[in-house]
Design a protein around this motif. Structure first.
Motif, PDB file in Angstrom:
ATOM      1  N   ASP A  34       7.811  -2.398   8.671  1.00  0.00           N
ATOM      2  CA  ASP A  34       7.839  -2.026   7.257  1.00  0.00           C
ATOM      3  C   ASP A  34       7.375  -0.590   7.058  1.00  0.00           C
ATOM      4  N   TYR A  35       6.333  -0.181   7.784  1.00  0.00           N
ATOM      5  CA  TYR A  35       5.868   1.199   7.687  1.00  0.00           C
ATOM      6  C   TYR A  35       6.979   2.167   8.075  1.00  0.00           C
ATOM      7  N   PRO A  88      12.011   7.294  -2.978  1.00  0.00           N
ATOM      8  CA  PRO A  88      10.567   7.068  -2.978  1.00  0.00           C
ATOM      9  C   PRO A  88      10.150   5.669  -3.414  1.00  0.00           C
ATOM     10  N   GLN A  89      10.864   5.065  -4.338  1.00  0.00           N
ATOM     11  CA  GLN A  89      10.457   3.726  -4.779  1.00  0.00           C
ATOM     12  C   GLN A  89      10.628   2.703  -3.661  1.00  0.00           C
ATOM     13  N   SER A  90      11.705   2.828  -2.897  1.00  0.00           N
ATOM     14  CA  SER A  90      11.884   1.945  -1.737  1.00  0.00           C
ATOM     15  C   SER A  90      10.798   2.197  -0.700  1.00  0.00           C
ATOM     16  N   ALA A  91      10.439   3.482  -0.538  1.00  0.00           N
ATOM     17  CA  ALA A  91       9.377   3.820   0.413  1.00  0.00           C
ATOM     18  C   ALA A  91       8.053   3.211  -0.019  1.00  0.00           C
ATOM     19  N   ILE A  92       7.732   3.313  -1.289  1.00  0.00           N
ATOM     20  CA  ILE A  92       6.472   2.745  -1.797  1.00  0.00           C
ATOM     21  C   ILE A  92       6.425   1.244  -1.536  1.00  0.00           C
ATOM     22  N   ALA A  93       7.520   0.550  -1.829  1.00  0.00           N
ATOM     23  CA  ALA A  93       7.553  -0.904  -1.606  1.00  0.00           C
ATOM     24  C   ALA A  93       7.338  -1.231  -0.129  1.00  0.00           C
ATOM     25  N   ALA A  94       7.980  -0.468   0.757  1.00  0.00           N
ATOM     26  CA  ALA A  94       7.837  -0.727   2.193  1.00  0.00           C
ATOM     27  C   ALA A  94       6.415  -0.423   2.663  1.00  0.00           C
ATOM     28  N   TYR A  95       5.842   0.683   2.198  1.00  0.00           N
ATOM     29  CA  TYR A  95       4.471   1.023   2.591  1.00  0.00           C
ATOM     30  C   TYR A  95       3.475  -0.020   2.092  1.00  0.00           C
ATOM     31  N   HIS A 112       1.063  -2.144   4.327  1.00  0.00           N
ATOM     32  CA  HIS A 112      -0.384  -2.074   4.142  1.00  0.00           C
ATOM     33  C   HIS A 112      -0.987  -3.466   3.996  1.00  0.00           C
ATOM     34  N   ALA A 113      -0.315  -4.335   3.240  1.00  0.00           N
ATOM     35  CA  ALA A 113      -0.816  -5.704   3.076  1.00  0.00           C
ATOM     36  C   ALA A 113      -0.845  -6.428   4.420  1.00  0.00           C
ATOM     37  N   PHE A 118      -2.436   5.068   8.037  1.00  0.00           N
ATOM     38  CA  PHE A 118      -1.121   5.689   7.895  1.00  0.00           C
ATOM     39  C   PHE A 118      -0.464   5.304   6.570  1.00  0.00           C
ATOM     40  N   THR A 119      -0.515   4.030   6.222  1.00  0.00           N
ATOM     41  CA  THR A 119       0.133   3.610   4.975  1.00  0.00           C
ATOM     42  C   THR A 119      -0.539   4.242   3.768  1.00  0.00           C
ATOM     43  N   LEU A 120      -1.876   4.314   3.792  1.00  0.00           N
ATOM     44  CA  LEU A 120      -2.593   4.933   2.670  1.00  0.00           C
ATOM     45  C   LEU A 120      -2.239   6.407   2.528  1.00  0.00           C
ATOM     46  N   ARG A 121      -2.125   7.100   3.660  1.00  0.00           N
ATOM     47  CA  ARG A 121      -1.808   8.530   3.603  1.00  0.00           C
ATOM     48  C   ARG A 121      -0.428   8.756   2.989  1.00  0.00           C
ATOM     49  N   HIS A 122       0.536   7.931   3.366  1.00  0.00           N
ATOM     50  CA  HIS A 122       1.881   8.130   2.830  1.00  0.00           C
ATOM     51  C   HIS A 122       1.989   7.681   1.377  1.00  0.00           C
ATOM     52  N   LEU A 123       1.290   6.628   1.009  1.00  0.00           N
ATOM     53  CA  LEU A 123       1.259   6.246  -0.406  1.00  0.00           C
ATOM     54  C   LEU A 123       0.598   7.337  -1.241  1.00  0.00           C
ATOM     55  N   ALA A 124      -0.447   7.949  -0.704  1.00  0.00           N
ATOM     56  CA  ALA A 124      -1.113   9.043  -1.411  1.00  0.00           C
ATOM     57  C   ALA A 124      -0.181  10.238  -1.557  1.00  0.00           C
ATOM     58  N   GLY A 125       0.593  10.529  -0.510  1.00  0.00           N
ATOM     59  CA  GLY A 125       1.537  11.631  -0.589  1.00  0.00           C
ATOM     60  C   GLY A 125       2.585  11.413  -1.670  1.00  0.00           C
ATOM     61  N   LEU A 126       3.049  10.170  -1.799  1.00  0.00           N
ATOM     62  CA  LEU A 126       4.023   9.874  -2.844  1.00  0.00           C
ATOM     63  C   LEU A 126       3.378   9.926  -4.227  1.00  0.00           C
ATOM     64  N   ALA A 127       2.102   9.524  -4.322  1.00  0.00           N
ATOM     65  CA  ALA A 127       1.399   9.647  -5.600  1.00  0.00           C
ATOM     66  C   ALA A 127       1.280  11.117  -6.003  1.00  0.00           C
TER      67      ALA A 127
END
Length: 260
Positions: free
Chosen positions: A134-135, A148-155, A159-160, A173-182
């Protein structure tokens, strides 16, 4: 842009070999780590997959070692016996193709998508490798498809799953990429929280080779003088590790001039 994987063995493993492999990997010594697994990799599929994953990760951080990673991956694919092993090998194949694409070595984006699609079809729903899959599907959605929305869902799925598995490094890694999208959406406070926690987790497990990227990401959302301090620390670690990851070179300050 760049996301390293988190192939086992990682922090928390108890075997002496696993512990030694993790220590080498965390300091960017992927070839040495892979060499420790080589005696087992000829006949043991898990060891072969782990060895391939290390060499694929080396490509991401150094932009080098493609032939060795390809050879190790073919060996792992040849040993794979069941769907979970074949799915894990396909996941690594997708990551290698993604890495070649984002580093500008060669456009292998179609291969990356096909390999991760194959991994999704092969890996059972409860397989440990689903979190990493998923990552990596998030990476493709973010950087190759620009969705990006598909990426957020996958991250978030990754993460879960990583949280449930207590995979601290993958959580980083998942937190860093979610933060980048934020940050991309202008949500600076959310980005700062994500980058801070990602850095904390890397410090917790001692993933030294991943510290400089985490520091520079956090510097992007911190005010001065903290931003400068973080970039200087990233530069010190970058030079300590011999200029790894190579793609960070233009994001860290040059070393101060030597005293006369």
């Amino acid at each position: 842009m760049f996301g390293g994987g988190a192939p086992p063995p990682g922090p928390g493993r108890t075997s002496p070999v696993d512990g030694a492999v993790w220590r080498l990997r965390s300091r960017g010594c992927w070839e040495d780590a892979a060499a420790l697994l080589e005696p087992y990799a000829a006949t043991d599929t898990a060891a072969s997959l782990r060895r391939a994953a290390l060499l694929v990760e080396q490509c991401m951080y150094t932009g080098d070692g493609w032939d060795a990673a390809e050879s190790a991956l073919r060996a792992a694919e040849a040993l794979a016996q069941d769907d979970e092993e074949r799915g894990a090998a396909a996941c690594e194949r997708g990551q290698l193709a993604y890495t070649a694409t984002v580093l500008g070595v060669r456009d292998r984006s179609d291969e990356a998508r096909a390999a991760l699609g194959r991994a999704a079809a092969l890996l059972p729903p409860a397989a440990r490798g689903r979190a990493m899959l998923d990552y990596r599907r998030g990476l493709l959605a973010e950087h190759l498809s620009d969705t990006p929305q598909s990426a957020i869902a996958a991250y978030r799925r990754a993460h879960a799953a990583a949280t449930a598995l207590d995979d601290v490094l993958l959580c980083s890694f998942t937190l860093r990429h979610l933060a980048g999208l934020a940050l991309r959406e202008g949500e600076v406070a959310d980005a700062r929280r994500g980058f801070t926690e990602s850095l904390r987790l890397r410090e917790e497990v001692g993933f030294l080779v991943g510290m400089a990227p985490a520091l520079t990401s956090l510097a992007d959302v911190e005010p001065e003088p903290e931003a400068t301090r973080l970039r200087e620390e990233a530069g010190r670690l970058f030079r300590l590790l011999g200029g790894v990851p190579t793609w960070l070179a233009d994001q860290v300050p040059a070393p101060p001039p030597a005293a006369a």
